[in-house]
Structures are given as structure tokens and as C-alpha cells.
Scaffold this motif. Sequence first.
Motif, PDB file in Angstrom:
ATOM      1  N   GLY A  62      19.872  13.522   7.040  1.00  0.00           N
ATOM      2  CA  GLY A  62      21.144  12.834   6.912  1.00  0.00           C
ATOM      3  C   GLY A  62      22.226  13.675   6.260  1.00  0.00           C
ATOM      4  N   ILE A  63      23.422  13.133   6.259  1.00  0.00           N
ATOM      5  CA  ILE A  63      24.573  13.820   5.693  1.00  0.00           C
ATOM      6  C   ILE A  63      24.648  13.562   4.190  1.00  0.00           C
ATOM      7  CG2 ILE A  63      26.244  11.950   5.990  1.00  0.00           C
ATOM      8  CD1 ILE A  63      28.186  14.147   7.030  1.00  0.00           C
ATOM      9  N   CYS A  64      25.171  14.542   3.465  1.00  0.00           N
ATOM     10  CA  CYS A  64      25.215  14.435   2.009  1.00  0.00           C
ATOM     11  C   CYS A  64      26.472  15.122   1.488  1.00  0.00           C
ATOM     12  CB  CYS A  64      23.961  15.071   1.407  1.00  0.00           C
ATOM     13  SG  CYS A  64      23.654  14.615  -0.317  1.00  0.00           S
ATOM     14  N   ILE A  65      26.734  14.962   0.208  1.00  0.00           N
ATOM     15  CA  ILE A  65      27.895  15.565  -0.453  1.00  0.00           C
ATOM     16  C   ILE A  65      27.407  16.643  -1.403  1.00  0.00           C
ATOM     17  CG2 ILE A  65      29.863  15.138  -1.980  1.00  0.00           C
ATOM     18  CD1 ILE A  65      29.923  12.278  -0.947  1.00  0.00           C
ATOM     19  N   ASP A  66      28.042  17.777  -1.351  1.00  0.00           N
ATOM     20  CA  ASP A  66      27.648  18.893  -2.205  1.00  0.00           C
ATOM     21  C   ASP A  66      27.746  18.498  -3.681  1.00  0.00           C
ATOM     22  OD1 ASP A  66      26.857  21.524  -2.788  1.00  0.00           O
ATOM     23  OD2 ASP A  66      28.941  22.125  -3.121  1.00  0.00           O
ATOM     24  N   GLY A  67      26.667  18.756  -4.405  1.00  0.00           N
ATOM     25  CA  GLY A  67      26.641  18.441  -5.826  1.00  0.00           C
ATOM     26  C   GLY A  67      26.219  17.026  -6.139  1.00  0.00           C
ATOM     27  N   LYS A  68      25.908  16.225  -5.118  1.00  0.00           N
ATOM     28  CA  LYS A  68      25.500  14.839  -5.330  1.00  0.00           C
ATOM     29  C   LYS A  68      24.087  14.622  -4.764  1.00  0.00           C
ATOM     30  CE  LYS A  68      29.564  13.588  -6.953  1.00  0.00           C
ATOM     31  NZ  LYS A  68      29.770  13.138  -8.349  1.00  0.00           N
ATOM     32  N   GLU A  69      23.326  13.798  -5.454  1.00  0.00           N
ATOM     33  CA  GLU A  69      22.016  13.419  -4.941  1.00  0.00           C
ATOM     34  C   GLU A  69      22.182  12.469  -3.758  1.00  0.00           C
ATOM     35  OE1 GLU A  69      19.167  14.628  -5.912  1.00  0.00           O
ATOM     36  OE2 GLU A  69      20.036  15.832  -7.533  1.00  0.00           O
ATOM     37  N   LYS A  70      21.200  12.483  -2.869  1.00  0.00           N
ATOM     38  CA  LYS A  70      21.342  11.664  -1.659  1.00  0.00           C
ATOM     39  C   LYS A  70      21.285  10.166  -1.941  1.00  0.00           C
ATOM     40  CE  LYS A  70      16.453  12.022  -0.299  1.00  0.00           C
ATOM     41  NZ  LYS A  70      15.533  12.431   0.788  1.00  0.00           N
ATOM     42  N   ASP A  71      20.814   9.782  -3.128  1.00  0.00           N
ATOM     43  CA  ASP A  71      20.807   8.365  -3.484  1.00  0.00           C
ATOM     44  C   ASP A  71      21.940   8.015  -4.454  1.00  0.00           C
ATOM     45  OD1 ASP A  71      19.808   9.811  -5.569  1.00  0.00           O
ATOM     46  OD2 ASP A  71      18.140   8.452  -6.008  1.00  0.00           O
ATOM     47  N   SER A  72      22.912   8.926  -4.594  1.00  0.00           N
ATOM     48  CA  SER A  72      24.046   8.681  -5.486  1.00  0.00           C
ATOM     49  C   SER A  72      24.999   7.674  -4.836  1.00  0.00           C
ATOM     50  CB  SER A  72      24.786   9.990  -5.777  1.00  0.00           C
ATOM     51  OG  SER A  72      25.368  10.498  -4.594  1.00  0.00           O
ATOM     52  N   GLU A 350      32.990  18.458  -0.079  1.00  0.00           N
ATOM     53  CA  GLU A 350      32.253  19.327   0.829  1.00  0.00           C
ATOM     54  C   GLU A 350      31.000  18.599   1.315  1.00  0.00           C
ATOM     55  OE1 GLU A 350      30.278  23.809   0.995  1.00  0.00           O
ATOM     56  OE2 GLU A 350      31.501  23.171  -0.721  1.00  0.00           O
ATOM     57  N   LEU A 351      30.878  18.498   2.620  1.00  0.00           N
ATOM     58  CA  LEU A 351      29.759  17.789   3.228  1.00  0.00           C
ATOM     59  C   LEU A 351      28.737  18.777   3.771  1.00  0.00           C
ATOM     60  CD1 LEU A 351      31.795  15.159   5.307  1.00  0.00           C
ATOM     61  CD2 LEU A 351      30.983  14.945   2.953  1.00  0.00           C
ATOM     62  N   TYR A 352      27.506  18.338   3.860  1.00  0.00           N
ATOM     63  CA  TYR A 352      26.454  19.146   4.473  1.00  0.00           C
ATOM     64  C   TYR A 352      25.329  18.228   4.935  1.00  0.00           C
ATOM     65  CZ  TYR A 352      23.477  18.639   0.312  1.00  0.00           C
ATOM     66  OH  TYR A 352      22.701  18.133  -0.702  1.00  0.00           O
ATOM     67  N   PHE A 353      24.506  18.747   5.838  1.00  0.00           N
ATOM     68  CA  PHE A 353      23.326  18.024   6.292  1.00  0.00           C
ATOM     69  C   PHE A 353      22.102  18.504   5.508  1.00  0.00           C
ATOM     70  CE2 PHE A 353      25.988  17.248   9.990  1.00  0.00           C
ATOM     71  CZ  PHE A 353      25.623  15.947  10.355  1.00  0.00           C
ATOM     72  N   ILE A 354      21.293  17.557   5.095  1.00  0.00           N
ATOM     73  CA  ILE A 354      20.037  17.907   4.422  1.00  0.00           C
ATOM     74  C   ILE A 354      19.057  18.375   5.480  1.00  0.00           C
ATOM     75  CG2 ILE A 354      18.158  17.086   2.963  1.00  0.00           C
ATOM     76  CD1 ILE A 354      20.047  14.936   1.913  1.00  0.00           C
ATOM     77  N   THR A 355      18.597  19.602   5.349  1.00  0.00           N
ATOM     78  CA  THR A 355      17.734  20.179   6.368  1.00  0.00           C
ATOM     79  C   THR A 355      16.377  19.497   6.404  1.00  0.00           C
ATOM     80  OG1 THR A 355      16.752  22.226   7.205  1.00  0.00           O
ATOM     81  CG2 THR A 355      16.804  21.950   4.834  1.00  0.00           C
TER      82      THR A 355
END
Length: 416
Positions: A62-72, A350-355
Motif C-alpha cells: 500500500g501507499i504510505c507517507i515518508d516518516g510516518k508509520e503505516k498505521d499512523s 512525500e509519498l511512497y509505496f511499501i515494497t
Amino acid sequence: MNFNLVNLSGYEMPKAIEDRRKEWVAYGEDNNYYAFLIDSYLQSATNNAAIKSISDNIYGEGICIDGKEKDSPEVKELRKFIGTRCLKKIIHERKMLGQAAMQVIYNKAGNDRKVVKIKHFPIHTLRPEKMDSEGVINNYYYHPNWSQKKRSDVLKKIPCFGKSREKIELYIVKPYLSGYDYFCPVDYAGALPYIELENEIADYLLNEAKNSFSGTKVINFNNGIPDNEARDMITMDVKKKLTGSRGQKVIVAFNENAESKTTVEDISLNDAPAHYEYLANEAMHKILVVHRITLPMLLGIKESGNGLASNADEIKNASQLFQSTVVNNYQDEIIDCLTEIMELNGEVPELYFITSQPIEFTSEDQEADYTDNKEKDAPVNKEEAKKEDDTNLSAHSDLSVDPKFIKDALELYRNV
């Protein structure tokens, strides 16, 4: 003697068809090229596996935000902004159909709008409006099924992103390709003939297996030639009884007598199994090449004679190459599109995908592996090592598996 020659047509790239009587542009001569691509995905085992696996790898976890946990809270809010299912559909259609469409929903129409939601919109239901004098597509036309469109049907016109002040707009994810203004061919276009070949081989072998009466068979009626109507009835009756539902490989001949009966030359293929095996393997290889699959194992396709443990390094290297040359490019494209939309609301993080690769191998992993190797090479007290191993395995004390087996397995994994 007369001969009829059948020319086997090669694959041709679809064209954007502009009709001066229409405001929209057709995709292909029959305006149904998307359906052809969907059929190519459904009917080819190799193409299906490649597209599905690549799409799954693009989405990852899924998509995530740099510097943030995916459950934030911020990431949860982002995933409400563009839902997981919608994002997966967008990615899948971008890969399968060459383009994708996002429905941009605003809080209101007019000025000072804010984007409140992004949803998937099925690209195969859209056709672009003719470009304006500056070469810009301002609207798309919607129809649920273009192959069944009637002249009396009223098409819904939806504006493109940033081309109106309406509450809903469309953002088309379409990579640039020189010479293709309205539609972008799929990146696996070079393999479409091989995808069709794979389909034909499967259909042919299925027909051979299902048709109990097959081959070059001739049924001769040597008691005179009846009229046309009688011949048609006899022929239909014979084929109905002696052939399968899809195969018609029986020749029905009507002759004046036995001496003038019809003859058929049998053109046989002695090495048919090897021939079809070669064609199937060649088709699969070409499809994987065009999709840039460096190792079939990445798709879950195990090549004969190769084990998992013996190919650990190869899988790791292939996974890295696949991630960097294929997956990252798609991820960057999707992120750029989402960023452009979200910029209407202000500053975008800044967005990124969790590999989600078979073997994750980041710079942190390399550093951790280096540290582990140094510790493994350093002299260790055997009693302390045994005590540590026993402690680590104590969590598995409720398992029915022998702890020594688990210990040996872990040791094997460390040495891979």
C-alpha cells in the motif's frame, strides 16, 4: 482445379479513429480494442500471471507517507482519500490496458474547490473528445458498453482534470508515447502475437481432446448425387453425430459411384507433441521478455530442475533488478499523478509505496546482513551459543515439530 488461399493476418497496432460526424474518438476499427486486451489477459495463462504479479508488486503493501508509520492517523487518512481497492484497480488497469482513469471528486463546484476523494473509473468505458486547436483533450465521453452503443444513446461528457469548475473530473493516467495522442499502447504490445499464439495452442489442444472423431476423415456416399437440399441435410446430420460442438473435421462427399470417390491427402505432423511444446515454451518466453520478467520464479513459475535453496542469490538479484527496472517506474508514475491532484489542497507530503518483494533487500538490510556476518565470524563460546539457541527455541515448545529440526532449518537459512 481451383484453390482458395487463406492469408494469416499479422498483428497490427490499433488506431485512433476520428469521425467528423462524432465528437469522440474510437479505439480501433471496431472501437472495442480494450475488450481485445481484456480477453488477452483472461485467456493467456502467462500474460495473466505476469500482469497480476506485476500489479501486485506495484501496490506492495500500500501507499504510505515518508516518516510516518503505516498505521499512523495521517496514513489512515490518506488511504481513506484514495481507497485500497480503488488504488489496486487503477494500478491493474494501468498495466493491463496501458492507461487508467481516476475520478477526482471535489467538495463543491465552482472556485476554491478542495479534492475530497479519488476513485477508480473504468477506462474501457471512456473515449476521448477530439483535441482542441492546441492539441489538448478537454473531455471524455462515457458509455457502459461501447460495442452495444446505439445512435440514439446519449453519451455522458465528463471534463478532464483542471479543465472545468465542476464537482467531478477525470484524471487520465496515460504515459507519453510519440505518435499516440489519444491512446497509449500497452507496454507488452510486442508480445500480443505470442499471447494470441498461446491462446490458439490451448484452444487447438482442447478441441483435439474433446473431439472424439477427428483428423482428416472422409465419408463417401457412392450411390449418386442428391439435390442441394438433400445434401445439406445429410451433411448436417453426419457432422452432428460424428463431430464435437466446436470441431468440423469431417468431409462429406457425394459421388456417382465408388470409382469416382473423393480422396484426401493426409498432411501429418509426426513430432506434434514436441512441436507444440516448443511453440508453447517460445510463446511463454517471449511474453515474459516483453513484461521484463528477469526470472519466472518471481511470478511463482518454477523452472524444471531448479530448486529454491540453490537459487537464493539468483532470486535476490532478480528481485532487485525487477524492482528497480519495472516496479519503481510504475510506482513513481502513480505517485506523481496523486501528488498533482493533491497539490490543489496545499502542500503534499512525500509519498511512497511499501515494497512487498519475494526478498526485500534494502540498504538497511545490507547493513544488518553485514553486522550479522561479522558476529557470526567472531569466536563465540559454545556453551553460550547453545544456551542462546535453546532460549530462542523455547517459544516453539508447544509445537509438535522436533526443536532440533527447527534449529537445523534456521541454521540452513542463515547460510543461504
